[in-house]
Enzyme design. Structure first.
Site, mmCIF file in Angstrom:
data_model
loop_
_atom_site.group_PDB
_atom_site.id
_atom_site.type_symbol
_atom_site.label_atom_id
_atom_site.label_comp_id
_atom_site.label_asym_id
_atom_site.label_seq_id
_atom_site.Cartn_x
_atom_site.Cartn_y
_atom_site.Cartn_z
ATOM 1 N N TYR A 32 0.860 -1.186 0.000
ATOM 2 C CA TYR A 32 0.000 0.000 0.000
ATOM 3 C C TYR A 32 0.901 1.243 0.000
ATOM 4 O O TYR A 32 0.825 2.109 0.869
ATOM 5 C CB TYR A 32 -0.960 0.000 1.197
ATOM 6 C CG TYR A 32 -2.268 0.684 0.860
ATOM 7 C CD1 TYR A 32 -3.138 0.114 -0.053
ATOM 8 C CD2 TYR A 32 -2.606 1.904 1.416
ATOM 9 C CE1 TYR A 32 -4.325 0.742 -0.401
ATOM 10 C CE2 TYR A 32 -3.802 2.546 1.084
ATOM 11 C CZ TYR A 32 -4.648 1.957 0.169
ATOM 12 O OH TYR A 32 -5.833 2.581 -0.172
ATOM 13 N N HIS A 34 3.153 4.539 -0.542
ATOM 14 C CA HIS A 34 2.905 5.978 -0.636
ATOM 15 C C HIS A 34 4.242 6.678 -0.862
ATOM 16 O O HIS A 34 5.285 6.015 -0.989
ATOM 17 C CB HIS A 34 2.182 6.485 0.622
ATOM 18 C CG HIS A 34 2.842 6.076 1.912
ATOM 19 N ND1 HIS A 34 4.125 6.468 2.255
ATOM 20 C CD2 HIS A 34 2.424 5.288 2.934
ATOM 21 C CE1 HIS A 34 4.436 5.961 3.443
ATOM 22 N NE2 HIS A 34 3.417 5.224 3.869
ATOM 23 N N GLY A 36 6.186 8.144 1.025
ATOM 24 C CA GLY A 36 7.234 7.822 2.005
ATOM 25 C C GLY A 36 8.033 6.612 1.531
ATOM 26 O O GLY A 36 9.275 6.624 1.537
ATOM 27 N N HIS A 37 7.322 5.566 1.094
ATOM 28 C CA HIS A 37 8.029 4.382 0.567
ATOM 29 C C HIS A 37 8.846 4.768 -0.665
ATOM 30 O O HIS A 37 9.969 4.294 -0.844
ATOM 31 C CB HIS A 37 7.022 3.299 0.149
ATOM 32 C CG HIS A 37 6.200 2.746 1.280
ATOM 33 N ND1 HIS A 37 4.854 2.959 1.387
ATOM 34 C CD2 HIS A 37 6.544 1.977 2.342
ATOM 35 C CE1 HIS A 37 4.382 2.345 2.458
ATOM 36 N NE2 HIS A 37 5.391 1.748 3.068
ATOM 37 N N GLY A 147 12.358 3.745 6.915
ATOM 38 C CA GLY A 147 11.894 5.093 7.248
ATOM 39 C C GLY A 147 12.104 5.412 8.715
ATOM 40 O O GLY A 147 11.953 4.556 9.578
ATOM 41 N N LYS A 149 10.173 7.259 10.309
ATOM 42 C CA LYS A 149 8.871 7.386 10.974
ATOM 43 C C LYS A 149 8.696 6.240 11.966
ATOM 44 O O LYS A 149 8.202 6.443 13.077
ATOM 45 C CB LYS A 149 7.739 7.386 9.961
ATOM 46 C CG LYS A 149 6.426 7.570 10.684
ATOM 47 C CD LYS A 149 5.295 7.670 9.739
ATOM 48 C CE LYS A 149 4.070 7.163 10.446
ATOM 49 N NZ LYS A 149 4.108 5.709 10.592
ATOM 50 N N ASP A 150 9.134 5.042 11.579
ATOM 51 C CA ASP A 150 9.130 3.907 12.512
ATOM 52 C C ASP A 150 10.470 3.930 13.250
ATOM 53 O O ASP A 150 11.344 3.089 13.022
ATOM 54 C CB ASP A 150 8.937 2.602 11.741
ATOM 55 C CG ASP A 150 7.557 2.532 11.104
ATOM 56 O OD1 ASP A 150 6.569 2.662 11.837
ATOM 57 O OD2 ASP A 150 7.479 2.408 9.873
ATOM 58 N N VAL A 176 8.425 11.426 5.453
ATOM 59 C CA VAL A 176 7.788 12.294 4.449
ATOM 60 C C VAL A 176 6.418 12.686 4.991
ATOM 61 O O VAL A 176 5.695 11.845 5.548
ATOM 62 C CB VAL A 176 7.659 11.571 3.100
ATOM 63 C CG1 VAL A 176 6.944 12.447 2.078
ATOM 64 C CG2 VAL A 176 9.047 11.187 2.579
ATOM 65 N N SER A 186 0.528 4.164 5.696
ATOM 66 C CA SER A 186 -0.527 3.387 5.029
ATOM 67 C C SER A 186 -1.801 3.416 5.869
ATOM 68 O O SER A 186 -2.908 3.334 5.337
ATOM 69 C CB SER A 186 -0.065 1.940 4.829
ATOM 70 O OG SER A 186 1.130 1.927 4.087
HETATM 71 O O1 PAF Z 1 7.966 -1.006 8.346
HETATM 72 C C1 PAF Z 1 7.323 -1.944 7.829
HETATM 73 O O2 PAF Z 1 6.569 -1.754 6.870
HETATM 74 C C2 PAF Z 1 7.473 -3.354 8.396
HETATM 75 O O3 PAF Z 1 7.566 -3.329 9.778
HETATM 76 C C3 PAF Z 1 8.647 -4.127 7.780
HETATM 77 C C4 PAF Z 1 9.979 -3.473 8.080
HETATM 78 C C5 PAF Z 1 8.453 -4.213 6.261
HETATM 79 C C6 PAF Z 1 8.675 -5.548 8.339
HETATM 80 O O4 PAF Z 1 7.512 -6.214 8.077
#
Ligand code: PAF
Length: 291
Positions: A32, A34, A36-37, A147, A149-150, A176, A186
């Site tokens: 999904y 966006h 940011g990805h 990212g 963000k996490d 972002v 997402s």
């Molecule tokens: O950040 C994420 O989208 C998930 O935690 C990851 C790193 C893809 C692991 O499933």
């Protein structure tokens, strides 16, 4: 662009690329996609010649009652975005090929995974560390981009790579945001227009905290208390609002020289997170995650 479902085929594609002298970059995602990805993909393209995006909604990082079943998915759109972004391979494994029948081996991160999201979502970082280790073994990347963000996830992964001597460079990219400050996620897809308005309180609380620290506030508890109050006033049910050491995530008394303000809260039923590394002016902390 190759679309690959089987771990063995993914590893073979990576090995072919490496044999051809290409450096391999991985952007792990749950899909999904966006902007940011896509910023992670752009960075991976700067750092590597063969860019792999993995798309896998990893069941082991969701707790009972969380949003595993309704997590947003749109594989066709994700593929189009990856193609347009110049991705070389999209790895979309089935759950059964990542977790073969009876799979019962996990990577368990230590203290850095305990507070914050680790406390609210028991087992979450065990699931993340396990799947990211699996992806590293399948794709064999030279560099992996995540990212900021996490933020806690990034610290957990950095620590895991260091502790387990994994041969991959970890790169963290700034969050972002929408023009009004909302961090891209997402899970923003779950928000009604009214909830989206309330969700702005997270980035506003970070802006407020940055301004207070720039004006001389150095007391971690005070910065956290203000942020919590702003969230509560906006109708966000606060999960945590804490100022922590930027790498270990241990509690700190002072922001100086730098500390992370980490926020999590529910807007309606949607749990959102955001964070900012706060830097005390002139205290010598390095700036990070300021976009
Ligand atoms: O950040 C994420 O989208 C998930 O935690 C990851 C790193 C893809 C692991 O499933």
């Amino acid at each position: 662009m190759e679309l690959i479902a089987l771990p063995g085929e993914m590893r073979a594609a990576s090995r072919r690329a490496r044999a051809g002298g290409r450096r391999i970059g991985l952007v792990p995602t749950m899909g999904y996609l966006h902007d940011g990805h896509l910023s992670l993909v752009r960075r991976a393209r700067e750092l590597a010649d063969f860019v792999v995006v993995s798309i896998f909604v990893n069941p082991t990082q969701f707790g009972p009652g969380e949003d595993l079943d309704r997590y947003p998915r749109d594989l066709d759109r994700d593929q189009d975005l990856c193609l347009a972004a110049g991705v070389d391979a999209v790895f979309v494994p089935e759950s059964a090929s990542i977790y073969p029948d009876g799979a019962d081996t996990f990577v368990v991160p230590g203290a850095v995974a305990e507070p914050l999201c680790g406390a609210s979502r028991p087992g979450h970082f065990r699931g993340v560390a396990t799947v990211v280790t699996q992806l590293f073994h399948i794709v064999e990347p030279d560099v992996a981009v995540f990212g900021q963000k996490d933020y806690q996830q990034l610290q957990v992964i950095r620590r895991m790579v260091r502790d387990l001597h994994l041969a991959v460079e970890i790169v963290g990219e700034p969050t972002v945001r929408e023009p009004d400050g909302l961090a891209l996620s997402s899970r923003n897809a779950y928000l009604s227009p009214e909830e989206r308005g309330r969700a702005l309180a997270l980035s506003q609380a970070l802006d407020e905290a940055s301004a207070r620290v720039a004006a001389g506030e150095d007391r971690a508890a005070e910065v956290a208390r203000r942020a919590r109050r702003l969230l509560e006033e906006a109708g966000v049910r606060v999960d945590y609002a804490e100022v922590r050491h930027p790498e270990t995530l241990e509690p700190v008394d002072r922001v100086s020289p730098r500390a992370v303000l980490a926020l999590a809260g529910f807007v309606g039923n949607t749990r959102l997170i955001d964070n900012r590394v706060l830097v005390v002016p002139g205290a010598g902390g390095q700036r990070e995650n300021t976009r």
